[in-house]
Design a protein around this motif. Structure first.
Motif, mmCIF file in Angstrom:
data_model
loop_
_atom_site.group_PDB
_atom_site.id
_atom_site.type_symbol
_atom_site.label_atom_id
_atom_site.label_comp_id
_atom_site.label_asym_id
_atom_site.label_seq_id
_atom_site.Cartn_x
_atom_site.Cartn_y
_atom_site.Cartn_z
ATOM 1 N N GLY A 1 0.591 -1.292 0.048
ATOM 2 C CA GLY A 1 -0.006 0.012 -0.193
ATOM 3 C C GLY A 1 0.803 0.993 -0.111
ATOM 4 O O GLY A 1 1.790 1.862 -1.142
ATOM 5 N N PRO A 2 0.444 1.881 0.946
ATOM 6 C CA PRO A 2 1.591 3.786 1.384
ATOM 7 C C PRO A 2 2.625 3.052 0.890
ATOM 8 O O PRO A 2 3.136 3.864 0.756
ATOM 9 C CB PRO A 2 0.895 3.799 2.587
ATOM 10 C CG PRO A 2 -0.331 3.466 2.801
ATOM 11 C CD PRO A 2 -0.530 1.493 2.517
ATOM 12 N N ALA B 1 3.037 2.844 -2.461
ATOM 13 C CA ALA B 1 3.323 4.851 -2.926
ATOM 14 C C ALA B 1 4.955 5.627 -2.017
ATOM 15 O O ALA B 1 5.008 6.343 -3.324
ATOM 16 C CB ALA B 1 2.019 5.499 -2.245
ATOM 17 N N TRP C 1 7.734 5.028 -5.123
ATOM 18 C CA TRP C 1 7.344 5.349 -6.547
ATOM 19 C C TRP C 1 8.460 5.916 -7.484
ATOM 20 O O TRP C 1 8.580 5.999 -8.540
ATOM 21 C CB TRP C 1 5.928 6.143 -6.572
ATOM 22 C CG TRP C 1 5.067 6.391 -7.852
ATOM 23 C CD1 TRP C 1 4.194 6.022 -7.776
ATOM 24 C CD2 TRP C 1 5.234 7.682 -8.737
ATOM 25 N NE1 TRP C 1 3.869 6.088 -9.179
ATOM 26 C CE2 TRP C 1 3.953 7.516 -9.635
ATOM 27 C CE3 TRP C 1 6.579 8.272 -8.866
ATOM 28 C CZ2 TRP C 1 4.335 8.253 -10.826
ATOM 29 C CZ3 TRP C 1 6.315 9.868 -10.303
ATOM 30 C CH2 TRP C 1 5.369 9.110 -10.888
ATOM 31 N N ASN D 1 -0.587 -5.938 -1.619
ATOM 32 C CA ASN D 1 -1.304 -5.348 -1.582
ATOM 33 C C ASN D 1 -2.509 -4.315 -0.666
ATOM 34 O O ASN D 1 -3.404 -5.401 0.067
ATOM 35 C CB ASN D 1 -2.786 -5.803 -3.054
ATOM 36 C CG ASN D 1 -1.950 -6.116 -4.321
ATOM 37 O OD1 ASN D 1 -2.394 -7.460 -4.630
ATOM 38 N ND2 ASN D 1 -0.976 -5.884 -4.538
ATOM 39 N N LEU E 1 -4.993 2.108 -0.695
ATOM 40 C CA LEU E 1 -4.254 4.008 -0.542
ATOM 41 C C LEU E 1 -5.115 4.562 0.631
ATOM 42 O O LEU E 1 -6.725 4.305 0.262
ATOM 43 C CB LEU E 1 -3.760 4.333 -1.452
ATOM 44 C CG LEU E 1 -2.937 3.687 -2.532
ATOM 45 C CD1 LEU E 1 -2.470 3.904 -3.611
ATOM 46 C CD2 LEU E 1 -1.611 3.536 -2.036
ATOM 47 N N SER F 1 -5.618 -0.799 -5.339
ATOM 48 C CA SER F 1 -5.138 0.555 -5.147
ATOM 49 C C SER F 1 -2.949 1.192 -5.668
ATOM 50 O O SER F 1 -2.943 1.149 -5.915
ATOM 51 C CB SER F 1 -5.418 1.115 -4.174
ATOM 52 O OG SER F 1 -7.050 1.588 -4.468
ATOM 53 N N ASP F 2 -2.706 -0.077 -4.738
ATOM 54 C CA ASP F 2 -1.833 0.648 -4.598
ATOM 55 C C ASP F 2 -0.609 -0.027 -6.063
ATOM 56 O O ASP F 2 0.275 0.299 -6.851
ATOM 57 C CB ASP F 2 -0.493 -0.418 -3.249
ATOM 58 C CG ASP F 2 -0.773 -1.684 -3.051
ATOM 59 O OD1 ASP F 2 -1.947 -2.706 -4.062
ATOM 60 O OD2 ASP F 2 -0.546 -2.189 -2.583
#
Length: 401
Positions: A89-90, A93, A96, A115, A118, A129-130
């Motif tokens: 998840g985060p 992010a 990234w 997974n 976010l 979402s991630d």
């Protein structure tokens, strides 16, 4: 030398995190960088035990953030090490910026991705979402249906990433908590089988080769940047063939063949769901149950999200008797027509100049349950779409408000 623990194949009651940690132990990477984040944390806890007990040779680096974790992996891979990490998840992010560094430098790193949704609002449970947020950063993306597939995918990921025709990083996703923390039967290979399968890495321009000095991470201005990106695209297209070749080689070892997609009872199917991750197992059960009632339904599971298997998917749909298709997304696009998988499926059909009624289905955000009833609901939406009913562009399954 790594310690041999599993001398004979066996089936064990493992969670997804345990299976992933076991795969890492058998691969025995040179470097693993780790930072804790739910629901990935226990995977690295298990692996840290292997390190502390001298079972692996891995240099285990604990860092202060996921950004640093992937930065350490990039440095290690550039030096010629087999390097891996894990996140969720985060954490993904926060990586990234470095995702593009790893792929742009053509480094064969591997991320075991659990997974997770976010923010905001904060949610620690599993959706895609991630992974979907990272889908255009040049990483090969494999998606696992269950713990055993996560184990198998991680072993194959090392070979895929290091193939000289590819040299791109790979992330292997499994649904947070649904797979990562659930116990199921996992068939483990022998340690020696895995070591022989992954082999040793062939180093390409290692940073520490002082006899042949190289520059890594140099600047590229407008006169050369596009050429680098074109090379990455070509490598990703090469990966399409390499993933299939390595899947066939792995099948000879495992007795189970991994393709880019799995078409389940679609040959004569009139209604088809396209799905990724843990929901595929539930969907297969629903298909079996509906088939017993005489309903011609099927599913197509996407295993390879990048490079996306456009032709495999389109050909499987064209070969069926599909009247309509439902695309199940565990992530939003916020302003797109539907979810990210929906867009890829529609593009796939366009490559074959085929057009079907398609229904966008958003489900399971933030780890919301996706059970038998919700898969049946999805098929009902697809049937209404086939009949020309009033179906919105996007249907949220199991919506409570």
């Amino acid at each position: 030398m790594a310690v041999t623990i599993i001398e004979e194949r066996k089936v064990v009651p493992y969670s997804g995190n345990m299976a992933a940690a076991e795969a890492l132990r058998q691969i025995n990477p040179d470097v693993v960088a780790a930072y804790p984040i739910t629901p990935q944390t226990e995977m690295m806890h298990f692996f840290a035990d292997f390190v502390a007990n001298g079972i692996v040779d891995t240099e285990f680096i604990t860092v202060e953030s996921e950004h640093s974790a992937l930065s350490a992996v990039v440095g290690a891979a550039a030096a010629g090490a087999r390097a891996m990490t894990a996140t969720a998840g985060p954490g993904l992010a926060l990586m990234w910026e470095i995702l593009g560094v790893a792929s742009g430098m053509r480094l064969p790193a591997v991320i075991a991705l659990v997974n997770r949704a976010l923010s905001s609002p904060i949610n620690i449970h599993g959706d895609h979402s991630d992974m979907m947020g990272a889908r255009d950063q040049g990483w090969i993306i494999l998606v696992s249906e269950n713990a055993e597939e996560e184990y198998d995918n991680l072993i194959q990921a090392v070979r895929i990433a290091e193939d000289e025709r590819v040299r791109l990083p790979v992330m292997v996703g499994m649904d947070g908590f649904i797979i990562s923390h659930s116990i199921e039967g996992v068939s483990l290979l022998k340690d020696e089988e895995v070591r022989e399968f992954v082999g040793t890495q062939s180093m390409f321009y290692p940073l520490l080769d002082v006899e042949r000095p190289v520059t890594h991470g140099a600047i590229a201005m407008s006169d050369s940047y596009m050429e680098f990106k074109r090379q990455q695209r070509e490598a990703m297209m090469n990966a399409y063939k390499v993933i299939k070749e390595i899947g066939e080689e792995f099948a000879a070892l495992r007795g189970k063949k991994y393709e880019h997609i799995e078409a389940y009872k679609t040959e004569d199917a009139e209604y088809i769901l396209v799905v990724m991750g843990s929901a595929a197992g539930t969907a297969k059960y629903v298909v079996d149950r509906m088939r017993e009632k005489g309903e011609k339904v099927g599913i197509i599971k996407i295993r390879t999200f990048r490079p996306f298997p456009y032709y495999d998917l389109a050909d499987a749909i064209v070969a069926s008797n599909a009247k309509a298709i439902g695309i199940m997304d565990r992530a939003e696009t916020f302003g797109g027509y539907s979810g990210p998988l929906f867009e890829e499926v529609c593009t796939a059909l366009y490559t074959r100049n085929k057009f079907y009624p398609v229904a966008g289905l958003i489900y399971g955000l933030g780890g919301r349950d996706c059970n038998i009833n919700h898969i049946e609901e999805a098929f009902d939406v697809v049937k209404r779409k086939a009949a020309g009913g009033d179906v919105p562009p996007v249907t949220y399954l199991n919506l409570r408000v």
